[in-house]
Design a protein around this motif. Structure first.
Motif, PDB file in Angstrom:
ATOM      1  N   ALA A  71       1.052  -1.082   0.470  1.00  0.00           N
ATOM      2  CA  ALA A  71       0.275   0.216  -0.213  1.00  0.00           C
ATOM      3  C   ALA A  71       0.777   1.249   0.114  1.00  0.00           C
ATOM      4  N   ALA A  72       0.346   2.278  -0.944  1.00  0.00           N
ATOM      5  CA  ALA A  72       1.364   3.167  -0.610  1.00  0.00           C
ATOM      6  C   ALA A  72       0.508   4.368  -0.348  1.00  0.00           C
ATOM      7  N   LEU A  73       0.529   5.587  -0.419  1.00  0.00           N
ATOM      8  CA  LEU A  73       0.827   6.892  -0.140  1.00  0.00           C
ATOM      9  C   LEU A  73       1.385   8.208  -0.609  1.00  0.00           C
ATOM     10  N   ASP A  74       1.123   8.705  -1.682  1.00  0.00           N
ATOM     11  CA  ASP A  74       1.342  10.036  -2.003  1.00  0.00           C
ATOM     12  C   ASP A  74       1.128  11.073  -1.856  1.00  0.00           C
ATOM     13  N   SER A  75       1.809  12.469  -2.374  1.00  0.00           N
ATOM     14  CA  SER A  75       0.557  14.033  -1.907  1.00  0.00           C
ATOM     15  C   SER A  75       0.159  14.338  -3.466  1.00  0.00           C
ATOM     16  N   ARG A  76      -0.205  13.523  -4.488  1.00  0.00           N
ATOM     17  CA  ARG A  76      -0.136  13.936  -5.758  1.00  0.00           C
ATOM     18  C   ARG A  76      -1.611  13.852  -5.717  1.00  0.00           C
ATOM     19  N   THR A  93      -3.796  16.922  -1.146  1.00  0.00           N
ATOM     20  CA  THR A  93      -4.253  15.749  -1.328  1.00  0.00           C
ATOM     21  C   THR A  93      -3.321  14.246  -0.326  1.00  0.00           C
ATOM     22  N   ALA A  94      -3.502  13.870  -0.291  1.00  0.00           N
ATOM     23  CA  ALA A  94      -2.699  12.593   0.275  1.00  0.00           C
ATOM     24  C   ALA A  94      -3.641  11.429  -0.599  1.00  0.00           C
ATOM     25  N   GLN A  95      -2.896  10.895  -1.542  1.00  0.00           N
ATOM     26  CA  GLN A  95      -3.605   9.769  -2.178  1.00  0.00           C
ATOM     27  C   GLN A  95      -3.094   8.660  -1.784  1.00  0.00           C
ATOM     28  N   VAL A  96      -4.303   7.710  -1.953  1.00  0.00           N
ATOM     29  CA  VAL A  96      -3.741   6.096  -2.003  1.00  0.00           C
ATOM     30  C   VAL A  96      -3.853   4.985  -2.889  1.00  0.00           C
ATOM     31  N   ARG A  97      -2.819   4.596  -3.028  1.00  0.00           N
ATOM     32  CA  ARG A  97      -2.430   3.556  -4.164  1.00  0.00           C
ATOM     33  C   ARG A  97      -1.821   1.989  -3.237  1.00  0.00           C
ATOM     34  N   ALA A 122      -0.848  10.268   7.170  1.00  0.00           N
ATOM     35  CA  ALA A 122      -1.138  10.995   6.354  1.00  0.00           C
ATOM     36  C   ALA A 122      -1.042  11.934   7.586  1.00  0.00           C
ATOM     37  N   ARG A 123      -1.986  11.950   8.487  1.00  0.00           N
ATOM     38  CA  ARG A 123      -2.524  12.618   9.749  1.00  0.00           C
ATOM     39  C   ARG A 123      -1.116  12.985  10.364  1.00  0.00           C
ATOM     40  N   SER A 124      -0.356  12.350  10.922  1.00  0.00           N
ATOM     41  CA  SER A 124       0.896  12.767  11.426  1.00  0.00           C
ATOM     42  C   SER A 124       1.284  14.155  10.637  1.00  0.00           C
ATOM     43  N   ASP A 125       1.160  13.768   8.637  1.00  0.00           N
ATOM     44  CA  ASP A 125       1.945  14.763   7.747  1.00  0.00           C
ATOM     45  C   ASP A 125       1.400  16.756   8.232  1.00  0.00           C
ATOM     46  N   GLY A 126       0.556  16.941   8.788  1.00  0.00           N
ATOM     47  CA  GLY A 126      -0.357  17.917   8.767  1.00  0.00           C
ATOM     48  C   GLY A 126      -0.827  18.824   7.713  1.00  0.00           C
ATOM     49  N   GLY A 127       0.068  18.092   6.968  1.00  0.00           N
ATOM     50  CA  GLY A 127      -0.593  19.380   5.710  1.00  0.00           C
ATOM     51  C   GLY A 127      -1.610  18.985   4.632  1.00  0.00           C
ATOM     52  N   TYR A 128      -2.148  17.576   4.770  1.00  0.00           N
ATOM     53  CA  TYR A 128      -3.469  17.229   4.128  1.00  0.00           C
ATOM     54  C   TYR A 128      -3.988  17.386   4.779  1.00  0.00           C
ATOM     55  N   GLN A 129      -5.484  17.831   3.219  1.00  0.00           N
ATOM     56  CA  GLN A 129      -6.990  18.329   3.846  1.00  0.00           C
ATOM     57  C   GLN A 129      -7.648  17.296   3.193  1.00  0.00           C
ATOM     58  N   SER A 130      -7.159  15.990   2.741  1.00  0.00           N
ATOM     59  CA  SER A 130      -8.096  15.285   2.146  1.00  0.00           C
ATOM     60  C   SER A 130      -7.420  14.024   1.956  1.00  0.00           C
ATOM     61  N   ILE A 131      -7.933  12.918   1.915  1.00  0.00           N
ATOM     62  CA  ILE A 131      -7.364  11.471   1.268  1.00  0.00           C
ATOM     63  C   ILE A 131      -7.698  11.212   0.084  1.00  0.00           C
ATOM     64  N   TYR A 132      -7.632  10.397  -0.846  1.00  0.00           N
ATOM     65  CA  TYR A 132      -8.391  10.034  -2.079  1.00  0.00           C
ATOM     66  C   TYR A 132      -7.879   9.743  -2.663  1.00  0.00           C
ATOM     67  N   LEU A 133      -9.093   8.343  -3.832  1.00  0.00           N
ATOM     68  CA  LEU A 133      -8.079   7.463  -4.184  1.00  0.00           C
ATOM     69  C   LEU A 133      -9.289   6.847  -4.928  1.00  0.00           C
ATOM     70  N   HIS A 134      -9.202   5.816  -5.971  1.00  0.00           N
ATOM     71  CA  HIS A 134      -9.676   5.565  -6.972  1.00  0.00           C
ATOM     72  C   HIS A 134      -9.404   4.324  -6.919  1.00  0.00           C
ATOM     73  N   ALA A 135     -10.516   3.512  -7.261  1.00  0.00           N
ATOM     74  CA  ALA A 135     -10.573   1.506  -7.681  1.00  0.00           C
ATOM     75  C   ALA A 135     -11.491   1.274  -8.490  1.00  0.00           C
ATOM     76  N   TYR A 136     -10.817   0.458  -9.295  1.00  0.00           N
ATOM     77  CA  TYR A 136     -11.736  -0.498 -10.332  1.00  0.00           C
ATOM     78  C   TYR A 136     -12.949  -1.291  -9.785  1.00  0.00           C
ATOM     79  N   ARG A 137     -13.927  -0.995 -10.088  1.00  0.00           N
ATOM     80  CA  ARG A 137     -14.959  -1.839  -9.730  1.00  0.00           C
ATOM     81  C   ARG A 137     -14.464  -3.336  -9.349  1.00  0.00           C
ATOM     82  N   HIS A 138     -13.873  -3.709 -10.518  1.00  0.00           N
ATOM     83  CA  HIS A 138     -14.259  -4.856  -9.811  1.00  0.00           C
ATOM     84  C   HIS A 138     -12.750  -6.203 -10.305  1.00  0.00           C
ATOM     85  N   SER A 139     -11.460  -4.957  -9.277  1.00  0.00           N
ATOM     86  CA  SER A 139     -11.127  -4.654  -8.333  1.00  0.00           C
ATOM     87  C   SER A 139     -11.327  -5.539  -7.181  1.00  0.00           C
TER      88      SER A 139
END
Length: 188
Positions: A71-76, A93-97, A122-139
């Protein structure tokens, strides 16, 4: 019953992590490696280990030391469509990938445990305002997990976009992770 550990990935974990990711891209998604979509999988150090605000965690099968999940997280934030990119801007935005678990290790709480580590980071970073991700319906198993952790923002062509809730703000709705998954602060 298996015995697993969740930890922040190190350089020694990258080969196993990349293998889990590539297997998922070929087996679960049927796309294989597509450079425009998956360049982070090849350069895990540059995308997740080196940047201070990014993180890669792995689930380790303690029986044999192999990597069972990633599991990964980035700021993009997302690139498109424009309204979604504005709602979840890069940097804020913290994006979960790359939340992938090998089939033989699924349904054991590994994805949830790895995501808990990412959310704490992400919470400890202090600079993220939201956490976003996308997933495929068939995953396999993905939508149930993401719906339990967040809200659907938009769906298009089999891709479901989510905003995750902060489990501290929304405490009481999520189980506390077993002690063996514990918190692993990122060094450096």
């Amino acid at each position: 019953m298996h015995n697993y550990g969740i930890k922040v990935a190190t350089a020694e974990d990258l080969g196993g992590a990349r293998s889990v990711m590539l297997d998922a891209l070929y087996r679960d998604f049927g796309t294989g490696y597509v450079p425009g979509w998956h360049n982070d999988v090849i350069d895990l150090t540059g995308h997740y280990l080196a940047p201070r605000r990014h993180m890669l965690v792995v689930a380790i099968d303690r029986r044999d030391g192999t990597i069972a999940g990633t599991a990964a997280l980035d700021s993009r934030g997302p690139r498109e469509p424009g309204w979604l990119a504005q709602r979840y801007p890069s940097g804020a935005t913290a994006q979960v990938r790359r939340v992938y678990v090998r089939p033989e290790h699924r349904r054991r709480g590994l994805a949830r445990a790895m995501v808990a580590e990412l959310l704490a980071f992400a919470r400890s970073d202090g600079g993220y305002q939201s956490i976003y991700l996308h997933a495929y319906r068939h995953s396999p198993g993905a939508l149930d997990l993401w719906q339990s952790l967040g809200e659907v923002v938009w769906e298009e062509d089999g891709i479901v976009h989510f905003e995750l809730r902060d489990p501290v703000v929304d405490s009481g709705r999520h189980e506390v992770m077993p002690a063996e998954f514990g918190s692993h602060p990122r060094g450096g």
